[in-house]
Design a protein around this motif. Structure first.
Motif, PDB file in Angstrom:
ATOM      1  N   SER A 557      80.051   8.911   5.597  1.00 24.58           N
ATOM      2  CA  SER A 557      79.366   7.945   6.456  1.00 24.58           C
ATOM      3  C   SER A 557      77.869   8.203   6.475  1.00 24.58           C
ATOM      4  CB  SER A 557      79.908   8.041   7.894  1.00 24.58           C
ATOM      5  OG  SER A 557      81.302   7.870   7.947  1.00 24.58           O
ATOM      6  N   TYR A 558      77.175   7.270   7.122  1.00 29.69           N
ATOM      7  CA  TYR A 558      75.783   7.482   7.500  1.00 29.69           C
ATOM      8  C   TYR A 558      75.738   7.746   9.000  1.00 29.69           C
ATOM      9  CZ  TYR A 558      74.369   5.555   2.983  1.00 29.69           C
ATOM     10  OH  TYR A 558      74.201   5.334   1.647  1.00 29.69           O
ATOM     11  N   CYS A 560      74.396   7.130  12.452  1.00 29.26           N
ATOM     12  CA  CYS A 560      73.710   6.012  13.099  1.00 29.26           C
ATOM     13  C   CYS A 560      72.779   6.586  14.165  1.00 29.26           C
ATOM     14  CB  CYS A 560      74.731   5.058  13.716  1.00 29.26           C
ATOM     15  SG  CYS A 560      73.986   3.667  14.579  1.00 29.26           S
ATOM     16  N   GLY A 563      73.179   5.483  17.741  1.00 23.99           N
ATOM     17  CA  GLY A 563      74.372   6.074  18.336  1.00 23.99           C
ATOM     18  C   GLY A 563      74.149   7.516  18.751  1.00 23.99           C
ATOM     19  N   PHE A 696      75.873  -6.079  16.728  1.00 22.65           N
ATOM     20  CA  PHE A 696      75.538  -4.656  16.802  1.00 22.65           C
ATOM     21  C   PHE A 696      74.794  -4.339  18.097  1.00 22.65           C
ATOM     22  CE2 PHE A 696      72.797  -0.992  16.103  1.00 22.65           C
ATOM     23  CZ  PHE A 696      73.670  -0.073  15.543  1.00 22.65           C
ATOM     24  N   PRO A 701      76.674   1.612  20.452  1.00 19.76           N
ATOM     25  CA  PRO A 701      76.291   2.007  19.087  1.00 19.76           C
ATOM     26  C   PRO A 701      77.190   3.126  18.568  1.00 19.76           C
ATOM     27  CG  PRO A 701      74.700   2.820  20.684  1.00 19.76           C
ATOM     28  CD  PRO A 701      75.613   1.898  21.432  1.00 19.76           C
ATOM     29  N   ILE A 705      78.540   5.322  10.668  1.00 19.34           N
ATOM     30  CA  ILE A 705      78.814   4.044  10.019  1.00 19.34           C
ATOM     31  C   ILE A 705      79.296   4.351   8.604  1.00 19.34           C
ATOM     32  CG2 ILE A 705      77.780   1.932   9.112  1.00 19.34           C
ATOM     33  CD1 ILE A 705      75.961   1.867  11.510  1.00 19.34           C
ATOM     34  N   GLY A 710      77.385   0.794   5.102  1.00 23.61           N
ATOM     35  CA  GLY A 710      75.969   1.072   4.889  1.00 23.61           C
ATOM     36  C   GLY A 710      75.423   0.413   3.640  1.00 23.61           C
ATOM     37  N   THR A 719      69.413  -2.100   7.030  1.00 26.37           N
ATOM     38  CA  THR A 719      69.616  -0.665   7.268  1.00 26.37           C
ATOM     39  C   THR A 719      68.870  -0.176   8.503  1.00 26.37           C
ATOM     40  OG1 THR A 719      67.814  -0.178   5.723  1.00 26.37           O
ATOM     41  CG2 THR A 719      70.064  -0.090   4.856  1.00 26.37           C
ATOM     42  N   ILE A 722      71.006   1.172  11.187  1.00 23.41           N
ATOM     43  CA  ILE A 722      71.438   2.567  11.078  1.00 23.41           C
ATOM     44  C   ILE A 722      70.288   3.507  11.416  1.00 23.41           C
ATOM     45  CG2 ILE A 722      72.432   4.313   9.547  1.00 23.41           C
ATOM     46  CD1 ILE A 722      73.503   2.068   7.799  1.00 23.41           C
ATOM     47  N   CYS A 723      69.107   3.176  10.922  1.00 21.76           N
ATOM     48  CA  CYS A 723      67.964   4.090  11.019  1.00 21.76           C
ATOM     49  C   CYS A 723      67.252   4.026  12.362  1.00 21.76           C
ATOM     50  CB  CYS A 723      66.960   3.787   9.909  1.00 21.76           C
ATOM     51  SG  CYS A 723      67.641   3.939   8.255  1.00 21.76           S
TER      52      CYS A 723
END
Length: 725
Positions: A557-558, A560, A563, A696, A701, A705, A710, A719, A722-723
């Motif tokens: 995953s990435y 988040c 989150g 989202f 959050p 992810i 991603g 993105t 996520i970032c």
């Protein structure tokens, strides 16, 4: 520099020097040799490391002159903590160690009755302190045994030129036998110790012409010569943190012989055996009537790496398959396996610091793990990649293949309060009493230990309700301390106190005289004011408690960032450990994490402080968002990507979200229809993409992810979700 005036070794070293004027380079080396009394090799190592910064070379050698701890293979967060502690622990009487409380200052240590605790504090505060130097190992340094240990000692200790080593330490199980060897080798009997330099001679390799050295000294005359002081420093003989090298592996590393040793000492042990042949292991299991489920794991390792809960013989086969032809992260052979009974029941972690067989418990935790099926190669991504490359390019090794195995997943640990005040019959106290007996039986008399113990709760077991050792790790815990604010001290503080004592109190044959002048017995050179704390700790605060929650990524995953920031904002969040990368996150970073299948692949551990109810509420939130069900959001992402794929009109990256009707030629009805269709698709895409953002922003959050999501978000130029930008 005339070549005939150098030995072949000097020639070799100069040839490996930076591309600079060899005369200037050698001038600095000789200057350091003349002014610091170090060997030519030590000076050359220092210059190579810092060239052309002369001040850095001088500062490095000055640090090596001071009493020091040589830390072999210590993780980044631990390095930072140890370096900070060496400075922040002084003045020692402000350290919260119980011996330095106002009520105890006039008392005396049983281990060193010549001094009151106030006098001990004065000696430490006025003493030389401790420097911490870090040294890394190669696999051969650990796996090839004593011959490699001696080579390591010469290359990494003697050649570096540490003038006054107080002790060695490590955070890695596989390096413990090396550290035990280093203690015995370095602090052995001065009459029998021989320092064999790797290149022969006395260790003071022949020099380049003195005129060069003298000219360099004139240019840096402000640095006083301290060669005589450095050379006259007597070698210490106290062994502070090392144990008997002859039993390092047999009693404290090999988990099979560890259990046999407990059996020999009449202590409760786990029935099992070790080997490399899975067929023979299964036959022996049948002969000894060991029933499923069983645990299969490497005889030496940590962090639940390659630990597999097996319910049948096929599971045993797979457990051997996933660990074949690789090493553990502790630099030990993963294919040498232990098969033993699975002990169901409450688990505890007991951290201890010992000196001369006197143990001090720094912290105890109740631990929760749960069986969890996972499909994985059980290899870290870097190891998996290396194994695959070797297999494809040379045919050596094996192809890493995913298997479904049952692992013991870490859930959380909870701090045990007021250990000294709990009834002796309590489960926690019985666990600790048993653990200390295990330390004695396994020969751990000096240094840190990290033990895992379970209370047998198997139905019908003849030992039900009794504690049994899962494993001893003859090292500090694999992280920075967590309960210091609850106890006032921890393993690192106790260890650093011991080092500061040793650097400040001379090894004196009269040091074990009591206040009346009578000998107290024992080896006088080892005497120190120990222990500085009671064997069992009290809690400084009981209105709140401490939990550590281990997070898990269900798939690659990435992270988040929104989150993670939401978790950091929870009322009971204190800090995150085991992953310095997460603590240093910045908006815009895209951090990948691999699938979690053991403690070592957990993305991090969250330390939480508060009331029990508040911590459980916040823990429930973490569990809800760490592997959140986002199928509805995924459908929205897939829909937006599907529409994007349908837009076949060539678009530049700057035109992705701009209607193109105005730029389309209108030469024919067909072309006009195409343009209208493209415009409609683009508008549909924009609406679909907006729904992805809106959804989202309205949901909790997630912490992780999945990479599949991603990569699709990357196509949607999304993105930033996520970032966190």
């Amino acid at each position: 520099m005339p070549k005939e005036e150098q030995c072949s070794h000097c020639d070799k070293l100069l040839q490996t020097s930076p591309t600079v004027d060899n005369e200037e380079y050698a001038r600095l080396i000789n200057y350091l040799v003349d002014n610091f009394g170090c060997s030519w090799e030590s000076a050359q190592c220092t210059v190579r490391r810092h060239w052309p910064n002369v001040d850095a070379c001088v500062a490095d050698l000055r640090r090596k002159e001071r009493p020091c701890l040589v830390a072999v293979e210590v993780y980044l967060l631990q390095r930072e903590h140890m370096q900070d502690l060496a400075k922040s622990l002084l003045p020692i009487d402000s350290s919260q160690l119980p011996c330095f409380s106002k009520a105890n200052l006039n008392g005396r240590s049983k281990g060193y009755p010549l001094l009151t605790w106030a006098e001990v504090a004065e000696k430490i505060n006025s003493g030389p302190g401790i420097e911490v130097h870090f040294v890394d190992t190669d696999a051969a340094d650990v796996l090839d045994g004593p011959a490699a240990y001696e080579d390591f000692y010469q290359r990494k200790v003697v050649t570096e030129g540490f003038s006054d080593i107080v002790a060695f330490v490590t955070a890695v199980d596989g390096v413990v036998p090396l550290v035990d060897y280093l203690h015995r080798r370095h602090f052995g009997d001065p009459d029998t110790r021989r320092l064999a330099y790797p290149y022969g001679g006395s260790g003071r390799c022949c020099r380049v012409p003195r005129s060069i050295s003298e000219s360099y000294a004139r240019a840096h005359a402000q640095v006083p010569c301290c060669a005589d002081a450095a050379l006259s420093t007597a070698r210490r003989t106290r062994i502070l943190l090392g144990n008997d090298p002859a039993t390092s592996v047999s009693k404290r590393q090999d988990k099979s012989s560890m259990q046999n040793t407990l059996k020999e000492h009449g202590l409760l042990y786990i029935k099992g055996f070790s080997g490399r042949d899975v067929g023979e292991m299964k036959r022996q299991m049948r002969r000894e009537r060991i029933m499923f489920p069983v645990i299969v794991k490497p005889v030496s390792g940590a962090g639940s790496e390659f630990v597999t809960l097996c319910y049948d013989e096929n599971d045993v086969d797979i457990a051997f398959a996933v660990s074949s032809e690789v090493q553990t992260t502790q630099q030990t052979d993963a294919s040498h396996m232990l098969l033993q009974e699975y002990i169901e029941g409450p688990e505890y972690v007991v951290n201890v610091v010992s000196y001369m067989g006197i143990h001090v418990v720094s912290d105890v935790w109740k631990s929760w793990k749960y069986p969890y099926p996972v499909k994985s190669t059980r290899l870290r991504p870097s190891v998996e990649k290396k194994l695959m490359q070797s297999y494809l390019t040379s045919g050596r090794g094996r192809e890493p293949v995913p298997h479904t195995t049952t692992v013991l997943m870490y859930d959380r640990i909870e701090f045990v309060h007021e250990l000294s005040k709990l009834p002796a019959s309590s489960e926690e106290r019985r666990v600790v009493a048993y653990t200390l007996k295990c330390l004695d039986a396994l020969g751990l008399q000096q240094g840190c230990s990290h033990c895992e113990v379970r209370v047998d709760n198997r139905p019908g077991s003849s030992t039900k309700g009794m504690p049994v050792l899962i494993e001893l790790n003859a090292r500090m815990l694999g992280d920075v301390p967590r309960a210091t604010s609850f106890v006032g001290y921890d393993q690192y503080k106790l260890m650093m106190y011991l080092l500061l004592c040793a650097s400040s109190i001379p090894e004196d044959e009269f040091s074990r005289l009591d206040v009346s002048g009578e000998h107290c017995g024992g080896d006088s050179r080892d005497a120190l004011p120990w222990p500085p704390a009671p064997q069992l700790y009290n809690s400084l605060k009981v209105d709140v408690t401490l939990h550590v929650v281990f997070v898990r990524a269900a798939e690659s995953s990435y992270l988040c960032i929104p989150g993670f920031r939401a978790i950091q904002a929870l009322p009971t969040y204190k800090n995150l450990t085991r992953n310095s990368a997460l603590e240093n996150l910045k908006p815009g970073m895209l951090l990948a994490v691999c699938k979690t299948f053991d403690l070592l692949t957990s993305p991090g551990a969250i330390v939480m402080e508060g009331t029990d109810d508040d911590i459980r509420r916040d823990t429930a939130y973490i569990r809800r968002v760490e592997n959140k069900d986002m199928r509805e959001w995924k459908d929205m992402i897939d829909a937006a990507v599907g529409i994007l794929n349908s837009v076949y009109v060539p678009l530049s990256s700057t035109q992705v979200h701009t209607p193109l009707l105005a730029s389309a030629p209108a030469a024919s009805n067909a072309r006009m229809e195409l343009c209208v269709a493209a415009s409609s698709l683009i508008q549909s895409y924009e609406r679909a993409r907006l729904r992805v953002f809106d959804y989202f922003e309205t949901m909790e959050p997630p912490l992780f992810i999945p990479m599949e999501y991603g990569e699709k978000l990357r196509r949607l130029d999304a993105t930033q979700l996520i970032c966190g930008v």
